[in-house]
Design a protein around this motif. Structure first.
Motif, short mmCIF file in Angstrom:
data_model
loop_
_atom_site.label_atom_id
_atom_site.label_comp_id
_atom_site.label_asym_id
_atom_site.label_seq_id
_atom_site.Cartn_x
_atom_site.Cartn_y
_atom_site.Cartn_z
N MET A 210 -29.82 -100.17 22.46
CA MET A 210 -30.18 -100.49 21.28
C MET A 210 -29.08 -100.68 20.26
SD MET A 210 -33.06 -100.91 19.54
CE MET A 210 -34.51 -99.88 19.99
N PHE A 211 -28.95 -101.92 19.95
CA PHE A 211 -27.68 -102.54 19.03
C PHE A 211 -28.27 -102.43 17.44
CE2 PHE A 211 -24.74 -105.33 17.60
CZ PHE A 211 -23.60 -105.05 18.11
N ALA A 212 -27.83 -101.68 16.82
CA ALA A 212 -28.33 -101.48 15.17
C ALA A 212 -27.34 -102.21 14.31
CB ALA A 212 -28.52 -99.95 14.82
N CYS A 213 -27.73 -103.25 13.73
CA CYS A 213 -26.90 -103.89 12.62
C CYS A 213 -27.26 -104.40 11.55
CB CYS A 213 -26.14 -105.14 13.58
SG CYS A 213 -27.31 -106.06 14.38
N SER A 214 -26.71 -104.99 10.59
CA SER A 214 -27.15 -105.32 9.33
C SER A 214 -26.90 -106.67 9.04
CB SER A 214 -26.26 -104.48 8.09
OG SER A 214 -25.01 -104.68 8.26
N GLU A 215 -26.42 -107.42 10.19
CA GLU A 215 -26.18 -108.95 10.07
C GLU A 215 -26.14 -109.51 11.48
OE1 GLU A 215 -22.72 -110.60 8.44
OE2 GLU A 215 -22.56 -109.21 7.01
N LEU A 216 -27.00 -110.62 11.61
CA LEU A 216 -27.26 -111.16 13.17
C LEU A 216 -27.18 -112.91 13.01
CD1 LEU A 216 -27.99 -110.82 16.05
CD2 LEU A 216 -30.14 -110.80 15.42
N TYR A 217 -26.15 -113.54 13.65
CA TYR A 217 -26.01 -114.87 13.42
C TYR A 217 -27.21 -115.19 14.57
CZ TYR A 217 -24.81 -119.53 14.63
OH TYR A 217 -24.87 -120.86 14.77
N PRO A 218 -27.94 -116.26 14.37
CA PRO A 218 -27.76 -117.13 13.27
C PRO A 218 -28.94 -116.81 12.04
CG PRO A 218 -29.50 -118.16 14.84
CD PRO A 218 -29.07 -116.81 15.26
N LEU A 219 -29.26 -115.73 11.99
CA LEU A 219 -30.49 -115.57 10.98
C LEU A 219 -29.75 -114.94 9.52
CD1 LEU A 219 -32.71 -113.37 13.43
CD2 LEU A 219 -32.94 -115.73 12.85
N ILE A 220 -28.89 -114.24 9.83
CA ILE A 220 -28.17 -113.71 8.40
C ILE A 220 -26.73 -113.30 8.57
CG2 ILE A 220 -28.96 -111.49 8.99
CD1 ILE A 220 -29.47 -112.46 5.46
#
Ligand code: ADP
Ligand code: GLC
Length: 493
Positions: free
Chosen positions: A1-11
């Motif tokens: 499980m990869f937890a993050c606060s940004e994700l291309y191309p969404l944000i």
């Protein structure tokens, strides 16, 4: 499980979004089953396929829905933590564009708690991750909250930037309903979350994760020193072998001059001369004189102190003594935008500035300029120096962190002030360099590096050697993903 606060191309506000998109895809190539979890910021509910609600739960009085979709153009499941009160806002993930949201402690504290609920209660089915891979302070409480349960997944905490730590008031502990202690250590203690009288989210990751890494071996060394450690160097030294560095890769399909749909003319090592059409296009776009034979410098960056924009601004008047032009694309602190606007207005035929975040323009600049300026004060990894090398655009960078790890200096001796060089006094030491690094973080240091670039640029042969050597570097994610794979296995053992 990869937890993050940004994700291309969404944000996206920076390189974390690129990593969050590309590392999981590279891990899937290695046979891992990866799923990503992200807050449901404004607009994300409109992604395709539309997110489906899986379940609802309540965290410290907030109604939270778990939505599921897919990461665009992949089969990777994407979980969205939907709490409109906290995440459905204008601006970027962290603020309204000018100021951080005053309730960021609550927003990302709740996000962490939701990730933990998701993992512990797996209301999404029977898929239980072996590892929760957390990224930066926004996910720092996850390793802490997973540390106590014997059946819980293992955790990796990746530091993308030690300069951002998530520091809040002690009161947050109670607001988030966090336990008094974890693994026998009180949370309000310097051995846990307390950091000079504040509550530190990043410490939750560094102290409690099974392993900690940062995004280049060079930065992993630097942060062990007081100069780069942002007050956490002692703690990181204490981590010993639990703390390592793995350099980022880049998406070599998306950042490919041969295929890039955003640039004026595609080119490759076989047709490097076609890069010139992109330079002409860029000069025209910015209403700069069409003088192809003078050095065109670019910068694509967040406009913050970290990126050395203040150094560039201080150096620009002196740099203009050389026959060169500069194009800057960036958004960030108003003071820097203002100074750039003033300089561009004073030198309309030499300096151009585009304020804002513009993905396609970033590609055009990286393809169109001769050299990319990266005068970062510090740089955990940095991606644009790798993009630029792919595009035959020579990076001129401060010799720190990931920049030093991913650029081979063509001007070592000359920039250090020693005389000589294989071509008789020119700033060229004969090695297969891919860029120009400067050690001395000052106007003079930057000026010296740009002067060296300008000299090299006058020698078409030498310059194209530099360009081609950069274009031939392998910056793909495969090698880095293999290192993460090894680290995951080490953690599980
Ligand atoms: P950081 O994450 O510290 O900002 P990186 O070099 O790792 O630095 O990543 C920056 C990313 O953001 C790159 O993909 C770069 O192209 C992009 N970027 C930065 N500023 C802009 C901008 N104004 N417009 C478009 N892309 C930008
Ligand atoms: C951070 C760092 C940058 C790094 C990126 C992705 O934003 O500032 O150097 O490349 O994270 O890891």
């Amino acid at each position: 499980m990869f937890a993050c606060s940004e994700l291309y191309p969404l944000i996206k506000t920076g390189g974390l979004a690129d990593v969050a998109y590309n590392l999981p895809r590279a891990l899937v190539q290695l046979g891992h089953q990866v799923r990503i979890v992200l807050p449901a910021y404004r607009g994300l509910a409109e992604v395709t396929p539309p997110p489906q609600p899986l379940c609802r739960f309540e965290i410290i009085g907030y109604e939270v829905a778990l939505l599921v979709s897919h990461v665009p153009d992949t089969t990777i499941p994407l979980y969205l933590i939907d709490c409109p009160e906290l995440f459905n806002r204008p601006g970027d993930p962290y603020g309204d564009g000018s100021h951080p949201w005053p309730d960021n402690a609550l927003r990302f504290g709740l996000f962490c708690r939701a990730v933990v609920d998701l993992v512990e209660n797996h209301c999404y089915g029977d898929w239980l991750p072996d590892i929760v891979h957390c990224n930066d302070w926004q996910t720092g409480l996850v390793p802490l909250l997973l540390a106590d349960g014997a059946a819980n997944p293992a955790t990796l905490f990746t530091i993308h930037n030690l300069g951002y730590q998530g520091l809040f008031s002690q009161q947050t502990l109670a607001e988030l309903g966090l336990p008094e202690e974890v693994k026998g250590v009180p949370l309000w203690d310097f051995r846990a979350l307390e950091f000079y009288g504040e509550l530190s989210y990043i410490k939750g990751g560094i102290v409690f994760a099974d392993a900690v890494n940062t995004v280049s071996p060079g930065y992993a060394q630097e942060v062990l020193t007081p100069e780069f450690g942002c007050g956490l160097d002692g703690l990181l030294r204490h981590c010993g072998a639990r703390f390592t560095g793995i350099v980022n890769g880049i998406d070599t399909d998306y950042w490919s001059p041969a295929k890039d749909p955003d640039i004026d003319l595609n080119y490759s090592v076989e047709s490097l001369a076609d890069k010139q059409a992109n330079k002409r296009g860029l000069l025209a776009r910015f209403h700069l004189p069409d003088d192809e034979n003078t050095l065109l410098l670019g910068m694509v960056s967040r406009l913050t102190e970290q990126k050395g924009i203040d150094l560039l601004l201080d150096a620009l008047p002196a740099l203009l003594d050389l026959p060169l032009k500069v194009v800057v694309l960036g958004s960030g602190e108003a003071q820097y935008e203002q100074r750039l606007l003033v300089l561009a207005a004073q030198h309309p035929d030499r300096i151009a500035f585009h304020s804002g975040y513009h993905e396609a323009l970033a590609h055009r600049i990286i393809a169109g300029v001769d050299a990319l300026l990266i005068p970062s004060r510090y740089e955990p990894c940095g991606l644009t120096q790798m993009y630029s090398q792919r595009y035959g655009t020579v990076p001129i960078a401060h010799a720190v962190g990931g920049l030093r790890d991913t650029i081979i200096n063509a001007c070592g001796r000359a920039v250090q002030g020693e005389s000589g060089g294989a071509s008789g006094g020119e700033p060229w030491d004969g090695v297969a360099g891919t860029g120009i690094l400067f050690d001395d973080y000052s106007v003079a240091g930057l000026q010296g590096a740009v002067a060296s670039a300008n000299k090299l640029f006058q020698h078409a042969m030498l310059w194209s050697c530099l360009q081609l050597a950069g274009m031939k570097q392998d910056f793909s994610w495969a090698a880095s993903a293999r290192e993460y794979n090894r680290l995951y296995h080490r953690i599980l053992r």
